[in-house]
Motif scaffolding. Structure first.
Motif, PDB file in Angstrom:
ATOM      1  N   HIS A 118       0.842  -1.317   0.002  1.00 17.23           N
ATOM      2  CA  HIS A 118      -0.054  -0.024   0.098  1.00 17.23           C
ATOM      3  C   HIS A 118       0.858   1.279  -0.023  1.00 17.23           C
ATOM      4  O   HIS A 118       2.062   1.246   0.545  1.00 17.23           O
ATOM      5  N   TRP A 119       0.496   2.238  -0.626  1.00 17.14           N
ATOM      6  CA  TRP A 119       1.056   3.520  -0.623  1.00 17.14           C
ATOM      7  C   TRP A 119       0.541   4.337   0.320  1.00 17.14           C
ATOM      8  O   TRP A 119      -0.563   4.658   0.469  1.00 17.14           O
ATOM      9  N   TYR A 120       1.578   5.103   1.076  1.00 18.55           N
ATOM     10  CA  TYR A 120       1.259   6.110   2.141  1.00 18.55           C
ATOM     11  C   TYR A 120       2.051   7.678   1.673  1.00 18.55           C
ATOM     12  O   TYR A 120       3.056   7.494   1.197  1.00 18.55           O
ATOM     13  N   GLY A 121       1.436   8.420   1.658  1.00 22.82           N
ATOM     14  CA  GLY A 121       1.817   9.939   1.587  1.00 22.82           C
ATOM     15  C   GLY A 121       1.870  10.776   2.896  1.00 22.82           C
ATOM     16  O   GLY A 121       0.733  10.556   3.481  1.00 22.82           O
ATOM     17  N   ARG A 122       2.841  11.679   2.707  1.00 22.90           N
ATOM     18  CA  ARG A 122       2.739  12.911   3.615  1.00 22.90           C
ATOM     19  C   ARG A 122       3.584  14.042   3.148  1.00 22.90           C
ATOM     20  O   ARG A 122       4.037  14.132   2.162  1.00 22.90           O
ATOM     21  N   GLY A 123       3.144  15.282   3.592  1.00 24.90           N
ATOM     22  CA  GLY A 123       3.853  16.374   2.900  1.00 24.90           C
ATOM     23  C   GLY A 123       5.196  16.859   3.809  1.00 24.90           C
ATOM     24  O   GLY A 123       5.213  16.638   4.817  1.00 24.90           O
ATOM     25  N   LEU A 124       5.979  17.247   2.594  1.00 23.65           N
ATOM     26  CA  LEU A 124       7.177  18.031   3.038  1.00 23.65           C
ATOM     27  C   LEU A 124       7.137  19.024   4.094  1.00 23.65           C
ATOM     28  O   LEU A 124       7.477  19.206   5.275  1.00 23.65           O
ATOM     29  N   GLU A 125       6.144  19.918   3.647  1.00 26.13           N
ATOM     30  CA  GLU A 125       5.727  21.210   4.353  1.00 26.13           C
ATOM     31  C   GLU A 125       4.599  20.910   5.437  1.00 26.13           C
ATOM     32  O   GLU A 125       4.823  21.395   6.249  1.00 26.13           O
ATOM     33  N   LEU A 126       3.941  19.898   5.144  1.00 22.80           N
ATOM     34  CA  LEU A 126       2.747  19.373   6.189  1.00 22.80           C
ATOM     35  C   LEU A 126       3.151  17.769   6.604  1.00 22.80           C
ATOM     36  O   LEU A 126       2.258  17.153   6.410  1.00 22.80           O
TER      37      LEU A 126
END
Length: 134
Positions: free
Chosen positions: A41-49
């Motif tokens: 599964h893919w998970y994402g998050r923000g560099l700025e957030l």
């Protein structure tokens, strides 16, 4: 569009003002998404957030979900009269800070940076320090 999210302890159960959403979308589209693949599964998050997350079965679904979460959070900040973080690509970095580490600390931090999807140790240390500075 509403910012009701299972990923956040704060949820908004109503639509945002269309003008606010349009502004939030412009800002959120400039933020960098850091991706990680785990257990199929893919998970994402923000560099700025870094505390705003998304996920998906594919890279595209993950990026879309993460950007939607960014947009909701930025719209919330705008409604509250707060300024969203400046997109990383807009900030020209002209100052340098040197940090001395043991060899073991460097290896540990580089591995952590890679595991968390950062492009390098500098980005990881900067993001971690900026989060603590808030």
């Amino acid at each position: 569009m509403s910012a009701k999210s299972k990923k956040s302890s704060k949820s908004i159960d109503r639509p945002f003002d269309p003008h606010t959403m349009a502004k939030a979308l412009k800002v959120a589209d400039q933020y960098q998404v850091i991706l990680a693949f785990q257990d199929g599964h893919w998970y994402g998050r923000g560099l700025e957030l870094p505390n705003i997350h998304g996920d998906g079965k594919t890279v595209n679904q993950c990026v879309e979900d993460t950007r939607e979460a960014f947009c909701g959070w930025v719209a919330y900040l705008l409604e509250e009269g707060q300024r969203p973080p400046t997109p990383a690509r807009e900030g020209t970095r002209t100052a340098q800070v040197n940090v001395r580490l043991t060899s073991e600390e460097k290896v540990l931090l580089e591995a952590t940076a890679k595991r968390k999807g950062f492009s390098g140790l500098s980005d990881f240390v900067r993001a971690a320090a900026m989060e603590l500075a808030k």
